[in-house]
Every structure is written in structure tokens, then in C-alpha cells.
Write an enzyme that holds these catalytic residues in place. Structure first.
Site, short mmCIF file in Angstrom:
data_model
loop_
_atom_site.label_atom_id
_atom_site.label_comp_id
_atom_site.label_asym_id
_atom_site.label_seq_id
_atom_site.Cartn_x
_atom_site.Cartn_y
_atom_site.Cartn_z
NE ARG A 115 71.74 26.85 75.70
CZ ARG A 115 70.75 27.51 76.29
NH1 ARG A 115 70.44 27.28 77.51
NH2 ARG A 115 70.06 28.38 75.61
CG PHE B 294 54.01 15.99 62.10
CD1 PHE B 294 53.81 16.92 63.11
CD2 PHE B 294 54.92 14.96 62.31
CE1 PHE B 294 54.50 16.82 64.32
CE2 PHE B 294 55.62 14.86 63.51
CZ PHE B 294 55.41 15.80 64.51
NE ARG C 24 67.31 30.30 65.09
CZ ARG C 24 66.13 29.80 65.46
NH1 ARG C 24 65.11 29.85 64.64
NH2 ARG C 24 65.98 29.24 66.65
CE1 TYR D 198 73.12 18.49 73.85
CE2 TYR D 198 72.83 19.68 71.77
CZ TYR D 198 72.53 19.50 73.11
OH TYR D 198 71.60 20.32 73.71
#
Ligand code: PS7
Ligand code: MN
Ligand code: MN
Ligand code: MN
Ligand code: MN
Ligand code: MN
Length: 348
Positions: free
Chosen positions: A205, A265, A195, A148
Site C-alpha cells: 500500500r 473526544f 508513521r 485520499y
């Protein structure tokens, strides 16, 4: 000198960067600091996936409607003028879908090479999301959990690496290291899932794998019961350990990145993730408070410091030491976490 793909003064571009500011908690600043060649492509990559994720996350859309949207989203991004009109929750992100024609217009102005990368990742992510959104299918095993997270985050890493190599900022080796690129996404996504225990459970979920929580409770919601506090914290340590196993790959990947704007980034979300794991570790608030976050000042410091491998390595060492210091010696993962923390000190 402006290329024919530059639309810096366009109304479209203003709307796109407005949407980026509205929908991203942490990516907006780092995307805007990218070199011109990649800035718009990665901004559009972000907005396309944010649109897809908004559909995945919306539990008010029935499955018969949701699954086809997820599976065909890679085609929708080529349909000029397409917008999503249904009202729904989560207003900031929903507005992006209501004005999605702007994203499509921007996407179609990108170089074809970037369009192809974005469409390919969107297709694979949308189909993976649809699979796990299907009735009766859940994240059960640790292999499911990795799969997932590959769909929703690892694939983003693969696509970004392809862009870095395609534009010539980075060596072709970066795109070839799909294993390391995948780990970059998994470390972020597993930190987010650890978290968001309460927030995700409230919305029904469930991303914590049963193979893990089943060792500590009968049901996932049992973890929040006060009498299960000790088991809940042990389960959390297990989740933290599972995420930390990606850190070796993260540090190896970052040490390959040479372009300074690509490096920042890539590095900033990773240092924010280890700072967040440190905040979560042994912290019962994960089970009592939604939206626990590192302090604003800490975020500012991390964003400023993440400009070289040496400094990023020092940040990982700092948080590894703090995580290790907070471990409870009676915790089943005390030794495992200690070994990874020790390794981080060695690698860096
Ligand atoms: C294209 C920059 C740098 C090699 C929207 C960046 C949601 C953790 O689930 O809102 O709403 O609680 O905090 C970002 C690898 C992906 C993975 C994934 C696209 C790093 C759609 C970020 C971001 C790869 C699926 C955070 C994966 O969302 O979480 C671009 C290298 C989107 C990256 C989602 C999660 C992102 C995430 P939620 P957030
Ligand atoms: Mn989602
Ligand atoms: Mn989401
Ligand atoms: Mn399901
Ligand atoms: Mn989340
Ligand atoms: Mn969220």
C-alpha cells in the site's frame, strides 16, 4: 430517564462495546466517556467505518470482490443479519465483520438522524476507497494525497461535526465549518500514513505521494536503502511538514468546541498525533521499525491533560518546541517547519 432508543442492558450493546474494545487502539476510551446522547451513535459510526476499513485493508480479497463491497457498504448496514464469512488475516478486526449482524442491529436502533449521517459518510468514504483501490490508480500528487485522506478521515470529521451540531451539544457553526472538520481528520490520517511507511509498503500500500518522495528517491522502496539515509530523513521532514500545515485549523476547530465530553473526544486524538509527529521527526526508525509508538505513560498523561483549550494549547506548544529543536539546519524543510512551530507558539 431512558429514551426508546436506549438499549443499555441489551445483549447487542454488550457485543458492540466488546467489538469497540477489540478493534480500537485509542478511540475506545474516549468514545465511552462521551455523554449518553452521542455515545452509541459514535460507537456505531466507529464500528461501521472499522468494518469498511477492514475490507479496504485486506489485500487477500481480489478487486472484483472488494470494489463492490466498498461501493455498497452504505446499503449493507441496513441489511439485518448480514455477515462476512470469508476467512482472512487481521483476526481482531475480521471478527467484527464475521459478527457484523450485531453492528447492523445496533445501527438500526439509532435515531434516524444519526443513521442518515453515518450512511451518507459511509457511501462517500466507500466510493473514495474504491477509487484509490482500483488497479492503476495511486496517490501521485499532493492533491491526490489530500483527496485520499479526505475520503478516509476528513469525511469522519465532517460526520462527527454534523452529529455534534444535530444533537445540540455544539453550535450549528461547527457543522458548517467543513474545512476545519476536514483538517481534523487529515492531521490524524497524515500522521498515521507518515508513521506506517514500512507497514504499508510491506502490504504493497502506497500513500506517500510521489510528488513528495520523488524529490528524494527514484522509487519509494529506495528510501530504506542505507546509502539513502539522509534523503530518507529529508523526505520524512517533508511529510511531517505537510501534516503540520493542518495544525492551525485543528486549533481553530478545538477552540469552537464547548461541550466538555465532545472536547476531550476531539482533542485526545489530536494531541496524540502531534506527540507522534514529534516521535517521527528526524527519526530513522520510521524506515527500520514497524509500529513505532509513543510511550504508554505519555499517552496516559495526554489523555488526562486534554480537558481544556488552554491545556491543549500548552501541549501543542510543548511538542512544537521539541520538533523545532530536533530539526536539522541542513534539512530543506528546516525553515518551513520552524515557521509553523513559531506560529503555534503565537496562536496559542
Ligand atoms: C467515527 C470516531 C473529531 C472532528 C475506523 C476520528 C482507518 C486516522 O489506517 O486503525 O488502520 O493504520 O489507527 C472513527 C475529527 C475510520 C478520523 C481512518 C472512525 C476526527 C475509517 C480518524 C475511524 C476524525 C478509515 C484511525 C481517521 O485508524 O489506522 C470514529 C473530529 C475509522 C477522525 C480510517 C483512520 C483512523 C483515522 P490504520 P487506525
Ligand atoms: Mn485503510
Ligand atoms: Mn486501516
Ligand atoms: Mn492503487
Ligand atoms: Mn495506517
Ligand atoms: Mn494500522
Amino acid at each position: 430517564p431512558k429514551s426508546k432508543h436506549d438499549y443499555s442492558n441489551d445483549k447487542t450493546r454488550q457485543r458492540l462495546y466488546h467489538h469497540l474494545n477489540m478493534t480500537s487502539r485509542s478511540f475506545s476510551a474516549v468514545i465511552q466517556d462521551l455523554d449518553e446522547e452521542l455515545k452509541d451513535a459514535i460507537c456505531l459510526f466507529y464500528l461501521v467505518l472499522r468494518g469498511l476499513d477492514t475490507i479496504e485493508d485486506d489485500m487477500t480479497i481480489d478487486l472484483d470482490t472488494k470494489l463492490p463491497y466498498l461501493r455498497t457498504f452504505h446499503e449493507i448496514i441496513y441489511q439485518k443479519g448480514w455477515t462476512f464469512t470469508k476467512n482472512g488475516p487481521n483476526e481482531k478486526d475480521r471478527q467484527l465483520l464475521v459478527e457484523f449482524d450485531a453492528v447492523i442491529e445496533g445501527f438500526l436502533q439509532l435515531k434516524p438522524a444519526y443513521q442518515t449521517i453515518i450512511a451518507d459518510i459511509t457511501k462517500r468514504m466507500g466510493n473514495g476507497m474504491a477509487h484509490y483501490a482500483t488497479a492503476g490508480i495511486h496517490v501521485e500528487t499532493n492533491a491526490d494525497y489530500d483527496e485520499y485522506c479526505h475520503y478516509v478521515a476528513g469525511l469522519v470529521g465532517l460526520g462527527l461535526s454534523e452529529m455534534f451540531s444535530a444533537c445540540g451539544f455544539e453550535s450549528p457553526l461547527v457543522a458548517e465549518r467543513k474545512d476545519l472538520s476536514n483538517s481534523m481528520g487529515l492531521f490524524l490520517q497524515k500522521t498515521n500514513i507518515s508513521r506506517d511507511y514500512l507497514e504499508d509498503l510491506r502490504d504493497n500500500r502506497r500513500f506517500w505521494p510521489k510528488e513528495i518522495w520523488g524529490q528524494y528517491a527514484e522509487t519509494m522502496e529506495d528510501l530504506v536503502k542505507p546509502e539513502n539515509k539522509e534523503k530518507a530523513l529529508q523526505c520524512l521532514s517533508h511529510m511531517v511538514f505537510n501534516a503540520m500545515e493542518h495544525i492551525r485549523d485543528v486549533l481553530e476547530y478545538l477552540s469552537m468546541i464547548k461541550n466538555p465530553s465532545c472536547f476531550k473526544f476531539c482533542a485526545i486524538p489530536q494531541v496524540m498525533a502531534i506527540a507522534t509527529l514529534n516521535l517521527l521527526h528526524s527519526n530513522y526508525k520510521v524506515f527500520t521499525h514497524e509500529n513505532i509508538k509513543i510511550r504508554k505513560g505519555e499517552t496516559v498523561w495526554l489523555m488526562k491533560e486534554s480537558d481544556s483549550m488552554d491545556k491543549v494549547a500548552a501541549i501543542f506548544r510543548l511538542y512544537a518546541r521539541q520538533i523545532n529543536n530536533k530539526s536539522n539546519s541542513l534539512d530543506p524543510h528546516f525553515v518551513d517547519i520552524g515557521i509553523i512551530c513559531g506560529e503555534i507558539e503565537q496562536i496559542c
